[in-house]
Design an enzyme around this catalytic site. Structure first.
Site, short mmCIF file in Angstrom:
data_model
loop_
_atom_site.label_atom_id
_atom_site.label_comp_id
_atom_site.label_asym_id
_atom_site.label_seq_id
_atom_site.Cartn_x
_atom_site.Cartn_y
_atom_site.Cartn_z
N LEU A 248 1.53 7.75 -4.58
CA LEU A 248 1.37 8.47 -5.92
C LEU A 248 -0.22 8.72 -5.95
O LEU A 248 -0.77 9.42 -6.52
CB LEU A 248 1.92 7.66 -7.05
CG LEU A 248 1.52 7.90 -8.48
CD1 LEU A 248 2.08 9.23 -8.79
CD2 LEU A 248 1.83 6.94 -9.45
N TYR A 249 -0.87 7.59 -5.71
CA TYR A 249 -2.52 7.78 -5.56
C TYR A 249 -2.90 8.97 -4.96
O TYR A 249 -3.58 9.82 -5.47
CB TYR A 249 -3.18 6.57 -4.83
CG TYR A 249 -4.61 6.77 -4.52
CD1 TYR A 249 -5.66 6.82 -5.68
CD2 TYR A 249 -4.91 7.15 -3.25
CE1 TYR A 249 -6.90 6.88 -5.37
CE2 TYR A 249 -6.14 7.19 -2.87
CZ TYR A 249 -7.31 7.03 -3.99
OH TYR A 249 -8.58 7.38 -3.99
N ALA A 250 -2.36 9.35 -3.63
CA ALA A 250 -2.65 10.69 -3.08
C ALA A 250 -2.37 11.85 -3.75
O ALA A 250 -3.02 12.80 -3.92
CB ALA A 250 -1.88 10.74 -1.77
N THR A 252 -2.06 12.03 -7.33
CA THR A 252 -3.06 12.25 -8.16
C THR A 252 -4.19 12.79 -7.73
O THR A 252 -4.90 13.75 -8.45
CB THR A 252 -3.29 10.96 -9.00
OG1 THR A 252 -3.73 9.86 -8.02
CG2 THR A 252 -2.10 10.29 -9.66
N LYS A 253 -4.81 12.42 -6.49
CA LYS A 253 -5.88 13.02 -6.13
C LYS A 253 -5.65 14.64 -5.67
O LYS A 253 -6.64 15.37 -5.93
CB LYS A 253 -6.42 12.02 -4.93
CG LYS A 253 -6.87 11.03 -5.24
CD LYS A 253 -8.29 11.31 -5.99
CE LYS A 253 -9.16 9.92 -6.50
NZ LYS A 253 -10.17 9.84 -7.32
#
Length: 437
Positions: A248-250, A252-253
């Site tokens: 999910l971090y990726a 959002t980026k």
């Protein structure tokens, strides 16, 4: 209590002057008044207890707090003294210097970038919410470090549009270095909303204020090597696909990069995204492997060494903080002016994205061996399979574009960089005895 009240019923209101007649009517009336008095008394006691509980309660809101919004607490900002500190910190002190708002200034990269800008005479104002994703005391120590060099960090949230507008009213920033974000790949499985709150909503909040500013600033912001996701072609190039995020971090980026494209296209904002590859060094983040490996090795705890399927090697393109800072400053220095004014685009604007890595992936097991030599302690290695939590097997940066357009050239190998980190760690944590949470 009833016995006392019964006894009191026999006492005249003015003792010694007359005697109450004990007729059935009078007695019943007195008992009725006595019951009413008791009822009134206990009603007041009960009401008082409710009021005490209400006013002593830490919050009148019975709903649980959303951890993704824990940073949106009330901050004290504004007023003549506050504005004076903001202006002083953001004042340019060198010829051809720039005035930069650095978000996430108390973070790892933010602290180093802010200090470097200040050293060369640029105006620098920090913004940070000091959230508790990792030990806030480390962020406070970084804040103290920056304040000694003349950098003021405003305590606030990037989703606080009123605060952002006020900052741009007080200072006409020429540039924004946007580093505030919810970091970490694995934490997204515990608190996904915090990533949407910071990395997507926060970016939009910032760009909304930037596009309405007059003049509009040029914006450089931190994307991530994580956008390459499940790509197997290496080294990763800016031309490669980035539509297979592994976390999910990726995601959002990656969403941030698309949002940047939109604001560039509609409003003429000059935007540069920087894809950082595993940044490490002094004042680093305690949730990073090299950091907690150092802590646990010194404590005699076992450390997890992940391996991919079929005993595959897990490797990272570790990039020393000083090299990342040089790339950030080069991106700021080569950023063209935004072309919009007051939210209206007047012409095409610059839109760029660069890899900032070291180009030399190192197996995580080799990282541990280097730490063992530097700490003079053997690590207790716990070999485990790479979990399905968003981690990828390897990262490897192609930096040819950054070399060509930014003059970016990493100069610190992992052995040298870790030596500097360990020296800082042992000094900061008094021989490693203080736990780094």
């Amino acid at each position: 209590m009833s016995k006392q009240m019964s006894h009191l019923d026999d006492i005249p209101s003015t003792p010694g002057k007359f005697k109450i007649e004990k007729s059935p009517f009078v007695l019943n009336r007195l008992r009725w008044h006595s019951s009413l008095a008791k009822l009134t008394f206990w009603s007041f006691i009960f009401l008082g207890l409710i009021l005490i509980f209400f006013f002593r309660s830490p919050s009148s809101n019975p709903l649980p707090q959303d951890p993704s919004r824990r940073s949106l607490r009330t901050y004290n900002w504004g007023g003549p003294a506050w504005e004076k500190r903001v202006r002083s910190s953001a004042r340019v002190r060198s010829h051809n210097g720039i005035s930069v708002l650095v978000t996430g200034a108390a973070g790892f990269v933010g602290t180093h970038v802010s200090a470097a800008l200040k050293r060369r005479g640029d105006g620098v104002l920090g913004l940070d919410n000091f959230n508790d994703y990792y030990d806030p005391s480390l962020k406070r120590a970084r804040q103290a470090l920056l304040e000694r060099s003349g950098v003021f960090i405003v305590e606030g949230d990037i989703n606080d549009s009123a605060l952002l507008r006020k900052l741009f009213e007080v200072v006409a920033f020429s540039h924004v270095m946007h580093l505030a974000a919810q970091a970490g790949v694995r934490y997204a499985m515990e608190n996904p909303s915090s990533y949407v709150h910071s990395n997507i909503a926060g970016l939009v909040s910032l760009l909304e204020v930037c596009k309405s500013a007059n003049p509009q600033p040029a914006v450089v912001w931190a994307s991530s090597s994580s956008v390459y996701g499940l790509n197997t072609k290496v080294p990763f190039s800016e031309r490669d696909r980035t539509d297979q995020p592994a976390s999910l971090y990726a995601a959002t980026k990656k969403a941030g990069e698309e949002i940047a494209h939109t604001y560039n296209h509609i409003y003429g904002l000059s935007l540069t995204g920087l894809r950082f590859f595993t940044v490490y060094g002094p004042w680093g983040r305690p949730d990073m492997a090299y950091f907690f490996f150092t802590r646990d090795i010194l404590k005699g705890k076992s450390i997890p060494i992940f391996e991919a399927a079929n005993h595959g090697t897990v490797a990272r393109d570790f990039t020393y903080i000083d090299d990342i800072v040089k790339g950030c400053l080069a991106a700021l220095d080569t950023a063209e002016k935004s072309t919009g004014s007051g939210g209206k685009k007047k012409g095409p604007a610059q839109l760029r994205v660069y890899n900032l890595g070291n180009t030399s992936p190192v197996p995580v097991s080799d990282l541990v061996s280097i730490l063992e030599r530097l700490l003079k302690v053997n690590a207790k290695r716990d070999i485990m399979k790479l979990p399905r939590n968003g981690d990828v097997q390897f990262t490897h940066a192609n930096i040819s574009l950054a070399q060509r357009e930014l003059g970016y050239k990493p100069a610190t190998d992992l052995q040298t960089g870790l030596k500097k980190f360990v020296r800082w760690y042992l000094s900061y944590y008094s021989g490693g005895e203080k736990a780094a949470s």
